[in-house]
Scaffold this active site. Structure first.
Site, PDB file in Angstrom:
ATOM      1  N   ASN A   8      39.745  55.129  31.995  1.00  0.00           N
ATOM      2  CA  ASN A   8      38.993  56.295  31.536  1.00  0.00           C
ATOM      3  C   ASN A   8      37.699  56.371  32.339  1.00  0.00           C
ATOM      4  OD1 ASN A   8      37.660  58.323  30.226  1.00  0.00           O
ATOM      5  ND2 ASN A   8      37.305  57.176  28.321  1.00  0.00           N
ATOM      6  N   LYS A  10      35.596  58.620  32.400  1.00  0.00           N
ATOM      7  CA  LYS A  10      34.534  59.380  31.732  1.00  0.00           C
ATOM      8  C   LYS A  10      33.969  60.422  32.715  1.00  0.00           C
ATOM      9  CE  LYS A  10      33.906  55.522  28.645  1.00  0.00           C
ATOM     10  NZ  LYS A  10      33.046  54.774  27.743  1.00  0.00           N
ATOM     11  N   HIS A  86      38.005  60.396  21.449  1.00  0.00           N
ATOM     12  CA  HIS A  86      37.114  59.340  21.941  1.00  0.00           C
ATOM     13  C   HIS A  86      35.798  59.382  21.157  1.00  0.00           C
ATOM     14  CE1 HIS A  86      34.687  56.832  24.524  1.00  0.00           C
ATOM     15  NE2 HIS A  86      35.812  56.390  25.051  1.00  0.00           N
ATOM     16  N   GLU A  88      32.896  59.126  22.102  1.00  0.00           N
ATOM     17  CA  GLU A  88      31.871  59.939  22.780  1.00  0.00           C
ATOM     18  C   GLU A  88      32.059  61.423  22.489  1.00  0.00           C
ATOM     19  OE1 GLU A  88      32.474  58.226  26.649  1.00  0.00           O
ATOM     20  OE2 GLU A  88      31.607  56.334  25.948  1.00  0.00           O
ATOM     21  N   GLU A 153      38.816  51.225  19.697  1.00  0.00           N
ATOM     22  CA  GLU A 153      37.579  51.059  20.462  1.00  0.00           C
ATOM     23  C   GLU A 153      36.397  50.997  19.490  1.00  0.00           C
ATOM     24  OE1 GLU A 153      37.999  52.508  24.766  1.00  0.00           O
ATOM     25  OE2 GLU A 153      37.402  54.236  23.584  1.00  0.00           O
ATOM     26  N   GLY A 159      30.633  50.153  26.262  1.00  0.00           N
ATOM     27  CA  GLY A 159      29.546  50.203  27.246  1.00  0.00           C
ATOM     28  C   GLY A 159      28.381  49.282  26.936  1.00  0.00           C
ATOM     29  N   SER A 189      34.062  47.291  26.573  1.00  0.00           N
ATOM     30  CA  SER A 189      33.515  46.221  27.404  1.00  0.00           C
ATOM     31  C   SER A 189      34.581  45.249  27.905  1.00  0.00           C
ATOM     32  CB  SER A 189      32.394  45.488  26.651  1.00  0.00           C
ATOM     33  OG  SER A 189      31.325  46.370  26.394  1.00  0.00           O
TER      34      SER A 189
HETATM   35  P1  13P Z   1      33.616  50.460  28.448  1.00  0.00           P
HETATM   36  O1  13P Z   1      34.817  49.757  29.038  1.00  0.00           O
HETATM   37  O2  13P Z   1      32.655  50.958  29.481  1.00  0.00           O
HETATM   38  O3  13P Z   1      32.982  49.666  27.362  1.00  0.00           O
HETATM   39  O4  13P Z   1      34.184  51.802  27.765  1.00  0.00           O
HETATM   40  C1  13P Z   1      35.257  51.732  26.912  1.00  0.00           C
HETATM   41  C2  13P Z   1      35.735  53.101  26.655  1.00  0.00           C
HETATM   42  O5  13P Z   1      35.063  53.890  26.007  1.00  0.00           O
HETATM   43  C3  13P Z   1      37.032  53.500  27.230  1.00  0.00           C
HETATM   44  O6  13P Z   1      37.472  54.703  26.691  1.00  0.00           O
END
Ligand code: 13P
Length: 229
Positions: A8, A10, A86, A88, A153, A159, A189
């Site tokens: 992903n 992003k 997600h 976010e 997640e 992150g 992470s």
């Molecule tokens: P990170 O791997 O940067 O923690 O992000 C995880 C994530 O949100 C994948 O969709």
């Protein structure tokens, strides 16, 4: 089921040129590459082994929905996977109800849907039962489907460099599997150092990778770990 690794990206990278470079490097079997919308076409053009995914998909098929992209459009474009829900995006106001509608529309359009769930830190502090209950509630409107995958997640792990304890992730994955009978990914992470500890759990079918997925060297190591496990 074979283990899969989902990249992903992003809202990265900034240019199509860079997107193509990363996609070429990450083009492995058992990998799903999920670039930003403007780069889907260019990435599609270079993938020979990996599958293509989208970071969101709207629940209506077409019409007056400015800014939205439908599952049907994505499917026709050659996209195989769509991430929905997600954290976010939930933070921007998406509800469990809306996400369940997106998941259903994606499945109906012939996509494989990766539906994301995860608890915030205040719930995690109360322990695994509270986390499990929170996740079950997030999934309460979701229909079982062979084309559905759930990604666990935890919000506090995204992150932050603080991945979940693999035992705890496997526990939540088991809660989800018992409820919906679907494969479960872990995200939050992950990197080449901790990938194995998640992938070796039988409850966990793969990883949803954020930050490490735009670092091809790191991501390729993770794909090799998944392939060889
Ligand atoms: P990170 O791997 O940067 O923690 O992000 C995880 C994530 O949100 C994948 O969709």
């Amino acid at each position: 089921m074979k283990k899969i690794i989902v990249a992903n990206w992003k809202m990265n990278p900034l240019t199509e040129r860079e997107a193509v470079r990363i996609a070429r490097a990450e083009d492995k079997n058992n990998v799903v590459i999920v670039p930003p919308f403007p780069f889907l076409g260019a990435v599609r053009g270079v993938l020979k082994n990996a599958s293509l995914g989208a970071q969101d998909a709207f629940f209506e098929e077409k019409g007056a929905y400015t800014g939205e992209v439908s599952s049907a459009m994505l499917k026709k474009f050659g996209v195989r996977y769509a991430i929905v829900g997600h954290s976010e995006r939930r933070r921007l106001g998406e509800s469990d109800e809306m996400i369940a509608k997106k998941a259903k529309a994606g499945v109906d359009a012939g996509l494989k849907v990766i539906l994301c769930v995860g608890e915030p830190m205040d719930i995690r502090r109360r322990g695994r039962n509270a986390a499990g209950a929170f996740i079950r509630k997030q999934l309460s409107r979701v229909k079982r489907s062979k084309s559905l995958i759930v990604a666990y997640e935890p919000i506090w792990a995204i992150g932050t460099g603080k991945n979940a304890d693999p035992e705890e992730a496997a526990y939540v994955a088991d809660v989800i599997r018992k409820m919906l009978h679907v494969p479960v990914l872990y995200g939050g992470s992950t990197n080449s150092r901790n990938a194995k500890s998640f992938l070796e759990k039988k409850e966990i079918t793969g990883l949803l990778v954020g930050g490490a997925s735009i670092d091809p060297k790191e991501f390729k190591k993770m794909a090799v770990i998944a392939r060889d496990i």
